[in-house]
Write a protein that holds these residues in place. Structure first.
Motif, PDB file in Angstrom:
ATOM      1  N   ALA A   1      11.435   6.647   1.264  1.00 55.95           N
ATOM      2  CA  ALA A   1      10.046   7.074   1.411  1.00 55.95           C
ATOM      3  C   ALA A   1       9.120   5.903   1.745  1.00 55.95           C
ATOM      4  O   ALA A   1       7.992   6.111   2.193  1.00 55.95           O
ATOM      5  N   VAL A   2       9.591   4.671   1.538  1.00 54.33           N
ATOM      6  CA  VAL A   2       8.819   3.477   1.908  1.00 54.33           C
ATOM      7  C   VAL A   2       9.272   2.938   3.257  1.00 54.33           C
ATOM      8  O   VAL A   2       8.448   2.568   4.103  1.00 54.33           O
ATOM      9  N   ILE A   3      10.574   2.927   3.479  1.00 50.83           N
ATOM     10  CA  ILE A   3      11.121   2.314   4.691  1.00 50.83           C
ATOM     11  C   ILE A   3      10.699   3.070   5.944  1.00 50.83           C
ATOM     12  O   ILE A   3      10.280   2.456   6.940  1.00 50.83           O
ATOM     13  N   ILE A   4      10.786   4.398   5.916  1.00 55.68           N
ATOM     14  CA  ILE A   4      10.463   5.185   7.120  1.00 55.68           C
ATOM     15  C   ILE A   4       9.002   5.009   7.552  1.00 55.68           C
ATOM     16  O   ILE A   4       8.733   4.703   8.715  1.00 55.68           O
TER      17      ILE A   4
ATOM     18  N   SER B   1      17.919   8.632  -6.932  1.00 53.70           N
ATOM     19  CA  SER B   1      16.463   8.711  -7.024  1.00 53.70           C
ATOM     20  C   SER B   1      15.813   7.447  -6.467  1.00 53.70           C
ATOM     21  O   SER B   1      14.799   7.509  -5.758  1.00 53.70           O
ATOM     22  N   ARG B   2      16.421   6.306  -6.751  1.00 50.24           N
ATOM     23  CA  ARG B   2      15.882   5.041  -6.242  1.00 50.24           C
ATOM     24  C   ARG B   2      16.051   4.940  -4.730  1.00 50.24           C
ATOM     25  O   ARG B   2      15.174   4.436  -4.028  1.00 50.24           O
TER      26      ARG B   2
ATOM     27  N   LYS C   1       4.056   5.843  -5.344  1.00 50.14           N
ATOM     28  CA  LYS C   1       4.046   5.929  -6.809  1.00 50.14           C
ATOM     29  C   LYS C   1       3.043   6.977  -7.270  1.00 50.14           C
ATOM     30  O   LYS C   1       3.284   7.707  -8.241  1.00 50.14           O
ATOM     31  N   ALA C   2       1.897   7.049  -6.567  1.00 48.59           N
ATOM     32  CA  ALA C   2       0.894   8.060  -6.917  1.00 48.59           C
ATOM     33  C   ALA C   2       1.414   9.472  -6.673  1.00 48.59           C
ATOM     34  O   ALA C   2       0.973  10.422  -7.310  1.00 48.59           O
ATOM     35  N   ARG C   3       2.382   9.597  -5.729  1.00 45.51           N
ATOM     36  CA  ARG C   3       2.973  10.904  -5.437  1.00 45.51           C
ATOM     37  C   ARG C   3       4.181  11.201  -6.314  1.00 45.51           C
ATOM     38  O   ARG C   3       4.843  12.213  -6.131  1.00 45.51           O
ATOM     39  N   GLY C   4       4.507  10.284  -7.232  1.00 44.54           N
ATOM     40  CA  GLY C   4       5.581  10.539  -8.179  1.00 44.54           C
ATOM     41  C   GLY C   4       6.874   9.802  -7.916  1.00 44.54           C
ATOM     42  O   GLY C   4       7.868  10.028  -8.618  1.00 44.54           O
ATOM     43  N   ALA C   5       6.908   8.915  -6.931  1.00 43.12           N
ATOM     44  CA  ALA C   5       8.133   8.155  -6.650  1.00 43.12           C
ATOM     45  C   ALA C   5       8.417   7.192  -7.795  1.00 43.12           C
ATOM     46  O   ALA C   5       7.504   6.549  -8.319  1.00 43.12           O
ATOM     47  N   ASP C   6       9.681   7.101  -8.170  1.00 41.56           N
ATOM     48  CA  ASP C   6      10.094   6.243  -9.286  1.00 41.56           C
ATOM     49  C   ASP C   6      11.023   5.157  -8.748  1.00 41.56           C
ATOM     50  O   ASP C   6      12.202   5.414  -8.494  1.00 41.56           O
TER      51      ASP C   6
ATOM     52  N   LYS D   1       0.826  -1.216   0.000  1.00 46.83           N
ATOM     53  CA  LYS D   1       0.000   0.000   0.000  1.00 46.83           C
ATOM     54  C   LYS D   1       0.855   1.259   0.000  1.00 46.83           C
ATOM     55  O   LYS D   1       0.548   2.239  -0.707  1.00 46.83           O
ATOM     56  N   ILE D   2       1.936   1.242   0.787  1.00 44.67           N
ATOM     57  CA  ILE D   2       2.824   2.417   0.845  1.00 44.67           C
ATOM     58  C   ILE D   2       3.495   2.650  -0.506  1.00 44.67           C
ATOM     59  O   ILE D   2       3.615   3.791  -0.969  1.00 44.67           O
ATOM     60  N   ILE D   3       3.926   1.559  -1.151  1.00 43.91           N
ATOM     61  CA  ILE D   3       4.570   1.690  -2.463  1.00 43.91           C
ATOM     62  C   ILE D   3       3.600   2.287  -3.483  1.00 43.91           C
ATOM     63  O   ILE D   3       3.966   3.189  -4.259  1.00 43.91           O
TER      64      ILE D   3
END
Length: 260
Positions: free
Chosen positions: A201-204, A194-195, A181-186, A175-177
């Motif tokens: 942004a997922v781990i925290i 960038s990765r 992704k919806a917020r623009g994470a690549d 769900k976090i991923i």
């Protein structure tokens, strides 16, 4: 997201699901350990025929088991490369200062197959055994080994909680991923920084979520006075004919590999 089989139980009707959890823990973990003793093609043929027979009897598609190998592709790649390029022996291909030897190819194949075998049997145990049954069975086996009662109880509890948390955190991570992704994470960007930024942004949030859930669990256990009274054990059933046949077959397979 990578497929994480540990702690994931697939609820279907099959002879493997109906086996006593203690027999499966001993048999499947024993086979996972035995995979590191396989050394010849005959050993691996016997080993994997036995696995695919059990996988077929579990009524779970084989592709589900094969997906578990994707989660360790990097480990398999590193094992294969180190064995392939850094094993001395008879040279079959020379790439400048790097030589590929016949012994390197054989070693890379053997070590990779051993790791794959261990992962497949671990996945088989996870898919066909309820987490709570697995924890209780390990606790019971520790009692059989005359280990301290408190250690056995605490180990069973920790395993039960851990096995329940893994699939929950796995689902939350998905769900976090999707949210990131919806917020623009690549997550597939070729840019390393960038990765890394996307991964952070997922781990925290995942760590924060795990801490919050563990705190809620601790409060719930404290409210129920866990640890203040002696726990009562339920008696475990005896091995039936199916468990005895499974144990005998596993023993015969193990002996055929060890003495082949």
């Amino acid at each position: 997201m990578r497929h994480i089989p540990l702690g994931r139980y697939i609820n279907v009707k099959s002879p493997i699901h109906d086996l006593d959890a203690r027999a499966k823990i001993i048999g499947f973990i024993g086979m996972a350990v035995l995979s590191f003793f396989c050394s010849s093609p005959v050993d691996f043929v016997i080993f994997f025929i036995y696995f695919f027979t059990l996988a077929y009897l579990s009524n779970i598609p084989v592709r589900n088991y094969l997906k578990s190998i994707r989660s360790i592709w990097l480990l398999l790649f590193m094992i294969f490369i180190f064995q392939l390029f850094f094993t001395p022996g008879r040279i079959i291909v020379s790439l400048g200062k790097i030589n590929i030897t016949l012994e390197g190819v054989a070693g890379a194949s053997i070590y990779s197959a051993r790791v794959i075998g261990a992962i497949l049997f671990s996945t088989l145990l996870s898919y066909t055994t309820r987490p709570l049954s697995m924890a209780k069975s390990i606790e019971d086996l520790m009692f059989k080994l005359k280990l301290p009662k408190k250690l056995s109880f605490d180990t069973g509890l920790v395993l039960s909680i851990a096995l329940r948390f893994i699939p929950i955190l796995s689902q939350e991570m998905e769900k976090i991923i999707l949210s990131q992704k919806a917020r623009g994470a690549d997550f597939e960007s070729k840019n390393l920084f960038s990765r890394i930024k996307s991964s952070v942004a997922v781990i925290i949030p995942l760590v924060v979520l795990a801490l919050r859930k563990s705190e809620e669990l601790a409060v719930a256990m404290d409210m129920r006075y866990y640890g203040r009274y002696e726990r009562v054990r339920c008696s475990e059933g005896k091995f039936g004919l199916s468990e005895k046949l499974f144990s005998l077959m596993s023993l015969l397979i193990a002996l055929s590999i060890i003495f082949s």
